[in-house]
Motif scaffolding. Sequence first.
Motif, short mmCIF file in Angstrom:
data_model
loop_
_atom_site.label_atom_id
_atom_site.label_comp_id
_atom_site.label_asym_id
_atom_site.label_seq_id
_atom_site.Cartn_x
_atom_site.Cartn_y
_atom_site.Cartn_z
N ARG A 279 0.85 -1.34 -0.01
CA ARG A 279 0.17 -0.20 -0.09
C ARG A 279 0.87 1.28 0.05
O ARG A 279 2.12 1.07 0.47
N ASN A 438 -6.34 -1.10 -9.29
CA ASN A 438 -5.73 -1.15 -7.81
C ASN A 438 -6.28 -2.56 -7.44
O ASN A 438 -7.30 -3.10 -7.82
N GLU A 440 -5.10 -5.30 -4.09
CA GLU A 440 -4.05 -5.09 -3.08
C GLU A 440 -3.56 -6.54 -2.52
O GLU A 440 -4.09 -7.51 -3.21
#
Length: 546
Positions: A279, A438, A440
Amino acid sequence: RIHHHRWEVKYQFRSPDCFEKLSITINGQTPGPTIYAQQGDTVVVELKNSLLTENVAVHWHGIRQIGTPWSDGTEGVTQCPILPGDTFMYKFVVDRAGTYIYHAHYGMQRSAGLYGMIIVSVPNSVIEPFSYDYDRSILLNDWWHKSTYEQAAGLNSIPFVWVGEPQSLLINGRGKFNCSMAGTDQVCNTTNPQCSPYVLTVVPGKTYRLRIASISSLSAFNFELEGHNMTIVEADGHYVEPFVVKNLNIYSGETYSVLVKADQDPSRNYWAALNVVSRKPATPTGVGIINYYPNHPKKSPPSAPPTGPLWNDTEYRVKQSLAIKARKGYAIPPPPTSDRVITLLNTQNKINNHTRWAVNNISFTLPDTPYLVALKEGLHHAFNQSPAPDTYNNSDGYNIYDAPQNPNASYSNSIYRIEFNSTVDVVLQNANMMTPNNSETHPWHLHGHDFWVLGYGTGRFDPVKDRVKYNLVDPIMKNTVPLHPYGWTALRFRADNPGTWMFHCHIESHFFMGMGVVFAEGVERVGRLPTSIMGCGETKRFVRRP
Ligand SMILES: O=C1O[C@H]([C@@H](O)CO)C(O)=C1O
């Protein structure tokens, strides 16, 4: 041998990063006391809940609970929560040497400080395949100043309020917040001894086994000891074919042992540096001090703390994951084939305007009645009886690089019923979140088992091309494994432990938002359940009330 512990769990004001926050302590401590035992020993923890207005449950992370599935400490799965004022007895055997963790498994209490380490040594007759002079443990964590109630309420609200990046990173429960950023009504004192940095004092020339664990709520970490290489020798209780790294990527719920030799210029001290990866970091580097004896432990190293690798260098992290293999002579070969393949697509979704995480479009919710009791006693109304799906819609056409094609998921507490003693492959499939560009990292943790890590890859898993690349020779066994951005992770386990077991993302808020599943196997073989795990939902009638 039996190790008996009496723990009182309660809220206390603590300043682990100099900023005073209501924290959950065990016998006054956060992190809680380390449990030391030898392989084969029994650990008994009599836990008194003194939180006054809050339930609690504690999970023994990495301990398989063979024969004691009711001691796994997973509220809603293996037990009813422990009520305020009540004392619950956890009793289990630590059947495998290694480095483990314990932590709260109720609501978001883990983030409030309820965690610690479990160190299991080898039997006296066993010699480990590496040697060292000293054994030290290092627990890594991220830390927020908002209460976990505020965090949980935000995650459940419309509009959604994300927990955001942590205020501090803690090494063995110590960090340093910049108190000039604290409000005038907040207590923040940089001279508070509670936030003096962790110091690892080393004797020049000696070798240290560092047992490193991450109990982070959100962050993927990179841990570096300035100027010192580390040799990775253990992961989640299994010996690793040793390899040398400059720094260690460690995901929430993972444990490692590394060997470090104090072989640098002894006239100075060095930094231990903890950085966020995966992140975009918004939290200062967490620091501790490697103190070369006899220098003063508070003597500041003359250099700046290491800043770690680039936070978005996924390739670097995947490479390290791939390098972790079972140690020669210690590899337990996996079954060559599996009986069932479960593919789990991880997506961020919407349900009635709530932001949630879903697995195959199902966002997990815990039932009021623990599955273990419901299954053993045949309480069919306690949860959704239809099976959870073994794969996701359009699994050969889904574009994992796009935001979810169907952003709407549904809630369910359905589970996977696994045939006892069968071999199961799980393919974790990552994808784009709801925001474009995006994806994660999700550390997935399995209760009750260790699994073989068969492979990692990028993109959508291809059952034809990717399966043939599985490592069936020397895969490491673990209980927690990262799923890298836009990637897949394949693992295999034997469903040989009767009970009901969570498998979930170890990011506290992601699990809270529905990112998990439950596997049930051989529950009919489970011995008589202790009534101490009952009392909630449909299990009330099993508990005789005075
Ligand atoms: O679940 C999450 O929500 C935020 C973000 O997607 C929306 O604020 C984030 O980074 C998560 O992991």
